[in-house]
Design a protein around this motif. Structure first.
Motif, short mmCIF file in Angstrom:
data_model
loop_
_atom_site.label_atom_id
_atom_site.label_comp_id
_atom_site.label_asym_id
_atom_site.label_seq_id
_atom_site.Cartn_x
_atom_site.Cartn_y
_atom_site.Cartn_z
N TRP A 33 0.85 -1.19 0.00
CA TRP A 33 0.00 0.00 0.00
C TRP A 33 0.89 1.24 0.00
O TRP A 33 1.67 1.45 0.91
N THR A 34 0.77 2.05 -1.06
CA THR A 34 1.51 3.30 -1.17
C THR A 34 0.55 4.47 -1.03
O THR A 34 -0.50 4.48 -1.66
N CYS A 35 0.91 5.44 -0.20
CA CYS A 35 0.11 6.66 -0.06
C CYS A 35 0.84 7.82 -0.72
O CYS A 35 2.05 7.99 -0.54
N LEU A 36 0.10 8.61 -1.47
CA LEU A 36 0.64 9.76 -2.21
C LEU A 36 0.07 11.04 -1.62
O LEU A 36 -1.14 11.22 -1.58
N GLY A 43 -0.83 17.71 -8.72
CA GLY A 43 -0.95 16.67 -9.74
C GLY A 43 -1.14 15.26 -9.22
O GLY A 43 -0.96 14.29 -9.97
N LYS A 44 -1.56 15.11 -7.97
CA LYS A 44 -1.74 13.77 -7.40
C LYS A 44 -2.82 12.99 -8.15
O LYS A 44 -2.61 11.83 -8.54
N LEU A 154 -6.91 4.62 -5.52
CA LEU A 154 -7.93 5.26 -4.69
C LEU A 154 -7.61 6.73 -4.52
O LEU A 154 -6.52 7.08 -4.05
N ASP A 155 -8.55 7.59 -4.87
CA ASP A 155 -8.34 9.04 -4.77
C ASP A 155 -9.16 9.59 -3.61
O ASP A 155 -10.36 9.81 -3.71
N MET A 184 -2.96 5.14 -2.99
CA MET A 184 -4.02 5.98 -2.47
C MET A 184 -3.55 7.41 -2.33
O MET A 184 -2.53 7.69 -1.69
N VAL A 185 -4.29 8.34 -2.94
CA VAL A 185 -4.06 9.76 -2.74
C VAL A 185 -4.77 10.18 -1.45
O VAL A 185 -5.93 9.83 -1.21
#
Length: 241
Positions: A33-36, A43-44, A154-155, A184-185
């Motif tokens: 799981w990566t979170c941005l 620009g996410k 996922l935004d 996920m943003v």
């Protein structure tokens, strides 16, 4: 279960000739799981849409690849910031929309179970106009989880939820998306630190890694290392431009 690949995206994006983000080079590790995070307008969501293969809001020049070399088409579930519910369909009908569009028979029992797990069992027959914003977002989340794809994008999937419901939906999503490659943003450092195996901060200059605590997600939100990480991440985000 279909194996979840690692994903790699590299490139830059411009809107009306102005750079949105530059020199992005991101790897999403398989089954993690990566979170941005990053300031609004950096620009996410555009980056998420580029990964999904959807038309971005700007001109993206670059590549997106999977570690297994196979096409990503058909292997991604995508949840946008807006719920994108069809107003003439009920909660149940919206949750099984993917199967309906593919011309396959939906698993109604699984859909009803997911609807119950997002707390909408008594609202299955209602249409979006009769739902609150949080209910609509939970319906969209159930629809995304229903797809059961190896990659999930996922935004801000929990942005419309109260604190208690948000924590419950985070727990449910972590359980349902275990073993999948997730990006996920989010705007919430606490959410990112609680959920992420990897944290990425996006700025106009590019993407940088932020080290999460050396404990496994889902992390204890009251643990000293969790609190220290989210505090430092918030301080960093306030200073980015």
């Amino acid at each position: 279960m279909t194996h979840a690949p690692a994903l790699h995206v590299a490139g830059h994006c411009h809107i009306a000739g102005r750079p949105l983000f530059s020199d992005v080079d991101i790897t999403l590790h398989a089954g993690q799981w990566t979170c941005l995070l990053g300031r609004s307008g950096v620009g996410k969501s555009t980056l998420l849409r580029c990964l999904a293969g959807l038309a971005p809001s700007g001109a993206f020049t670059g590549t997106r690849t999977a570690s297994d070399g196979a096409p990503l088409a058909g292997r991604i579930s995508f949840m946008a910031q807006s719920d994108l519910l069809l107003p003439w369909l009920t909660v149940l009908e919206n949750v099984v929309l993917g199967a309906r569009l593919r011309g396959t028979k939906p698993d109604l029992a699984r859909a009803k179970s997911l609807i119950a797990r997002v707390g909408l069992a008594d609202h299955t027959h209602l249409k979006p106009a009769a739902l609150s914003g949080g209910m609509r977002q939970r319906t969209a989340l159930a629809r995304t989880l229903m797809e059961d794809r190896p990659v999930a994008l996922l935004d801000e999937p929990f942005s419309a939820l109260d604190a208690g419901t948000r924590a419950n939906m985070q727990d449910l999503s972590a359980q349902m998306l275990a073993g999948k490659t997730v990006l996920m943003v989010t705007h919430d450092p606490a959410e990112a630190v609680r959920l992420a195996d990897q944290i990425i901060v996006l700025s106009p200059a590019g993407a940088t890694l932020w080290q999460p605590p050396n404990t496994a997600p889902i992390r204890d939100q009251h643990a000293p290392e969790t609190l220290a990480c989210q505090s430092a991440l918030l301080f960093h985000l306030r200073g980015t431009s």
